[in-house]
Design a protein around this motif. Structure first.
Motif, PDB file in Angstrom:
ATOM      1  N   TRP A 132       0.855  -1.173   0.000  1.00 35.25           N
ATOM      2  CA  TRP A 132       0.000   0.000   0.000  1.00 35.25           C
ATOM      3  C   TRP A 132       0.906   1.244   0.000  1.00 35.25           C
ATOM      4  O   TRP A 132       2.093   1.141   0.252  1.00 35.25           O
ATOM      5  N   SER A 133       0.327   2.406  -0.274  1.00 37.21           N
ATOM      6  CA  SER A 133       1.146   3.614  -0.253  1.00 37.21           C
ATOM      7  C   SER A 133       0.266   4.837  -0.077  1.00 37.21           C
ATOM      8  O   SER A 133      -0.938   4.805  -0.354  1.00 37.21           O
ATOM      9  N   THR A 134       0.898   5.904   0.374  1.00 35.01           N
ATOM     10  CA  THR A 134       0.263   7.212   0.464  1.00 35.01           C
ATOM     11  C   THR A 134       0.687   8.021  -0.758  1.00 35.01           C
ATOM     12  O   THR A 134       1.867   8.022  -1.114  1.00 35.01           O
ATOM     13  N   PRO A 135      -0.236   8.686  -1.428  1.00 32.93           N
ATOM     14  CA  PRO A 135       0.176   9.475  -2.602  1.00 32.93           C
ATOM     15  C   PRO A 135       1.207  10.543  -2.232  1.00 32.93           C
ATOM     16  O   PRO A 135       1.126  11.148  -1.164  1.00 32.93           O
ATOM     17  N   LEU A 136       2.165  10.736  -3.105  1.00 30.70           N
ATOM     18  CA  LEU A 136       3.112  11.839  -2.950  1.00 30.70           C
ATOM     19  C   LEU A 136       2.524  13.086  -3.606  1.00 30.70           C
ATOM     20  O   LEU A 136       1.674  13.006  -4.486  1.00 30.70           O
ATOM     21  N   GLY A 137       2.997  14.241  -3.150  1.00 31.60           N
ATOM     22  CA  GLY A 137       2.542  15.481  -3.759  1.00 31.60           C
ATOM     23  C   GLY A 137       1.838  16.386  -2.778  1.00 31.60           C
ATOM     24  O   GLY A 137       1.949  16.220  -1.559  1.00 31.60           O
ATOM     25  N   GLU A 138       1.102  17.332  -3.297  1.00 29.94           N
ATOM     26  CA  GLU A 138       0.500  18.375  -2.480  1.00 29.94           C
ATOM     27  C   GLU A 138      -1.015  18.239  -2.424  1.00 29.94           C
ATOM     28  O   GLU A 138      -1.661  17.934  -3.428  1.00 29.94           O
ATOM     29  N   THR A 139      -1.565  18.470  -1.252  1.00 33.02           N
ATOM     30  CA  THR A 139      -3.008  18.462  -1.044  1.00 33.02           C
ATOM     31  C   THR A 139      -3.302  19.409   0.118  1.00 33.02           C
ATOM     32  O   THR A 139      -2.476  20.250   0.459  1.00 33.02           O
ATOM     33  N   GLY A 188      -7.089  15.926   0.981  1.00 36.42           N
ATOM     34  CA  GLY A 188      -7.706  15.914  -0.333  1.00 36.42           C
ATOM     35  C   GLY A 188      -7.391  14.676  -1.142  1.00 36.42           C
ATOM     36  O   GLY A 188      -8.000  14.454  -2.202  1.00 36.42           O
ATOM     37  N   PHE A 189      -6.449  13.857  -0.699  1.00 34.62           N
ATOM     38  CA  PHE A 189      -6.193  12.576  -1.361  1.00 34.62           C
ATOM     39  C   PHE A 189      -7.323  11.613  -1.010  1.00 34.62           C
ATOM     40  O   PHE A 189      -7.694  11.483   0.170  1.00 34.62           O
ATOM     41  N   ALA A 190      -7.856  10.923  -1.980  1.00 36.03           N
ATOM     42  CA  ALA A 190      -9.010  10.049  -1.769  1.00 36.03           C
ATOM     43  C   ALA A 190      -8.724   9.002  -0.694  1.00 36.03           C
ATOM     44  O   ALA A 190      -7.776   8.222  -0.820  1.00 36.03           O
ATOM     45  N   GLY A 191      -9.539   9.005   0.374  1.00 36.11           N
ATOM     46  CA  GLY A 191      -9.445   7.989   1.416  1.00 36.11           C
ATOM     47  C   GLY A 191      -8.266   8.133   2.347  1.00 36.11           C
ATOM     48  O   GLY A 191      -8.034   7.251   3.174  1.00 36.11           O
ATOM     49  N   ILE A 192      -7.511   9.224   2.271  1.00 38.06           N
ATOM     50  CA  ILE A 192      -6.307   9.383   3.087  1.00 38.06           C
ATOM     51  C   ILE A 192      -6.572  10.375   4.222  1.00 38.06           C
ATOM     52  O   ILE A 192      -6.916  11.538   3.982  1.00 38.06           O
ATOM     53  N   CYS A 211      -3.209   5.758   5.201  1.00 44.86           N
ATOM     54  CA  CYS A 211      -3.360   6.863   6.145  1.00 44.86           C
ATOM     55  C   CYS A 211      -2.079   7.037   6.968  1.00 44.86           C
ATOM     56  O   CYS A 211      -1.213   6.157   6.991  1.00 44.86           O
ATOM     57  N   LEU A 212      -1.988   8.145   7.674  1.00 42.12           N
ATOM     58  CA  LEU A 212      -0.849   8.444   8.536  1.00 42.12           C
ATOM     59  C   LEU A 212      -1.338   8.441   9.975  1.00 42.12           C
ATOM     60  O   LEU A 212      -2.261   9.186  10.316  1.00 42.12           O
ATOM     61  N   HIS A 213      -0.759   7.595  10.819  1.00 38.08           N
ATOM     62  CA  HIS A 213      -1.207   7.425  12.197  1.00 38.08           C
ATOM     63  C   HIS A 213      -0.370   8.257  13.164  1.00 38.08           C
ATOM     64  O   HIS A 213       0.853   8.324  13.024  1.00 38.08           O
ATOM     65  N   LEU A 214      -1.043   8.824  14.170  1.00 33.72           N
ATOM     66  CA  LEU A 214      -0.398   9.599  15.221  1.00 33.72           C
ATOM     67  C   LEU A 214      -0.689   8.988  16.583  1.00 33.72           C
ATOM     68  O   LEU A 214      -1.722   8.335  16.777  1.00 33.72           O
ATOM     69  N   TYR A 215       0.208   9.218  17.561  1.00 33.72           N
ATOM     70  CA  TYR A 215      -0.142   8.926  18.938  1.00 33.72           C
ATOM     71  C   TYR A 215      -1.423   9.691  19.281  1.00 33.72           C
ATOM     72  O   TYR A 215      -1.620  10.831  18.809  1.00 33.72           O
ATOM     73  N   ILE A 235       6.279  13.801   0.888  1.00 37.06           N
ATOM     74  CA  ILE A 235       7.518  13.658   0.132  1.00 37.06           C
ATOM     75  C   ILE A 235       8.162  12.304   0.412  1.00 37.06           C
ATOM     76  O   ILE A 235       7.879  11.652   1.411  1.00 37.06           O
ATOM     77  N   ASP A 236       9.046  11.908  -0.484  1.00 38.75           N
ATOM     78  CA  ASP A 236       9.824  10.670  -0.361  1.00 38.75           C
ATOM     79  C   ASP A 236      11.299  11.053  -0.339  1.00 38.75           C
ATOM     80  O   ASP A 236      11.939  11.180  -1.379  1.00 38.75           O
TER      81      ASP A 236
END
Length: 350
Positions: A132-139, A188-192, A211-215, A235-236
């Motif tokens: 799986w991956s998170t889209p790169l770029g701006e949103t 703005g990324f679909a489902g992220i 998605c990106l998880h936080l404490y 970014i990568d």
């Protein structure tokens, strides 16, 4: 990186100051691009590296990379644990949210308040699991939700049943067992989403489906700070080069296979170093008698601690060995804290 036993015991008798939640720093104004400091602690009995990493707001990969060979579950009562809380900032522009996937870290550059220094807040994150991956770029942040519910996508249900042999429910209601946590920010990324988690011990690992998880406590801190339309950039950058008040430093992270790149990590290190040299004002340029063997070594194995690159500076092991040792004597979080709720305050151990 071991000091004498006597030195360790004497230093370990000192108290460790109570940290704030996120690491919050003034943005450098002298041409530097490094914030924070590395610390060394000796955890009291019963604490795991998971307890220590959460207390200092760092992730699993960060603390294990900085402490090779140290047991995650039983680090040992007199073991010195390196806390990698010094960070090379991502490439400019420094605005809004910047997420560096290989570094597994989120940076938030809030608008500067009149008459005050510009700030940066940084948090560890979990990133997408393999495949799986998170889209790169701006949103941008497009919505925020308190106590979100979650309808599990069919693809995730099928994957979980195939890999774990257990079928997930179709719906998770709001609550401490919801994988979305108690707070979620939609991009703005679909489902992220950027959201809290019900499994905080996994922060810093590859655990999500994009998605990106936080404490939970980090989500609670940043949630009210973000407005809709806050810019988000993903970014990568597995190699970061920075100017630390006159020291050239580099940190490297395991490249994420879902973002293929034909260049080796060493080639990417050279490219990033050249870009940093070109962007640094002449008056702020440190000496550039680089130790190319050190550059090669950093590029050959992930190193979450920024390492000095020039021959007149100590290598990471020798440099860490000069740092004071502090005693960490907070009570462990306990497995009861491995949910989406905010952790209870933890007293010092007696």
């Amino acid at each position: 990186m071991q000091r004498s036993f006597l030195t360790t015991v004497i230093c370990a008798l000192g108290w460790l100051s109570q940290p704030t939640l996120a690491a919050t720093f003034d943005l450098p104004t002298d041409g530097s691009s490094v914030v924070g400091q590395v610390r060394v602690v000796v955890p009291s009995k019963g604490n795991t590296l998971l307890d220590v990493m959460r207390h200092f707001d760092i992730g699993y990969e960060e603390i294990t990379t900085a402490n090779p060979g140290v047991s995650v579950w039983t680090p040992g009562e007199f073991t010195q644990v390196v806390i990698p809380t010094q960070f090379i900032l991502p490439p400019k522009p420094w605005q809004g949210i910047v997420i560096n996937i290989p570094q597994r870290r989120l940076y938030y550059f809030p608008p500067a308040k009149k008459g005050q220094a510009a700030k940066v807040l940084t948090y560890p994150i979990s990133i997408a699991r393999e495949g799986w991956s998170t889209p790169l770029g701006e949103t941008r942040i497009v919505a925020k939700y308190k106590d979100p519910s979650w309808f599990v996508p069919k693809s995730i249900k099928e994957e979980h049943l195939r890999d774990e042999g257990v079928e997930l429910p179709e719906y998770f209601p709001p609550g401490p067992d919801n994988p979305m946590g108690m707070l979620a920010m939609k991009t703005g990324f679909a489902g992220i989403f950027i959201h809290a988690t019900n499994r905080p011990w996994g922060i810093g690992l590859r655990t999500s489906h994009g998605c990106l998880h936080l404490y939970p406590e980090d989500a609670a801190e940043i949630f009210p700070l973000l407005g809709q339309n806050t810019p988000v950039k993903v970014i990568d950058e597995p190699v970061l080069v920075g100017n630390d008040r006159g020291r050239w430093v580099m940190a490297t992270y395991q490249p994420v296979a879902e973002y293929p790149n034909s260049l080796s990590l060493f080639s990417r290190a050279l490219l990033r170093l050249g870009q940093q040299l070109a962007q640094t004002p002449v008056q702020a340029l440190p000496r550039n008698d680089f130790d190319w063997g050190r550059v090669q070594a950093i590029a050959s194995k992930p190193q979450s601690i920024p390492v000095a690159l020039t021959q007149d500076q100590l290598g990471v092991a020798a440099w860490v060995d000069t740092l004071p040792v502090e005693r960490y004597d907070y009570a462990p979080y306990g497995m009861d804290a491995n949910n989406a709720q905010l952790p209870e305050p933890r007293p010092r151990q007696q």
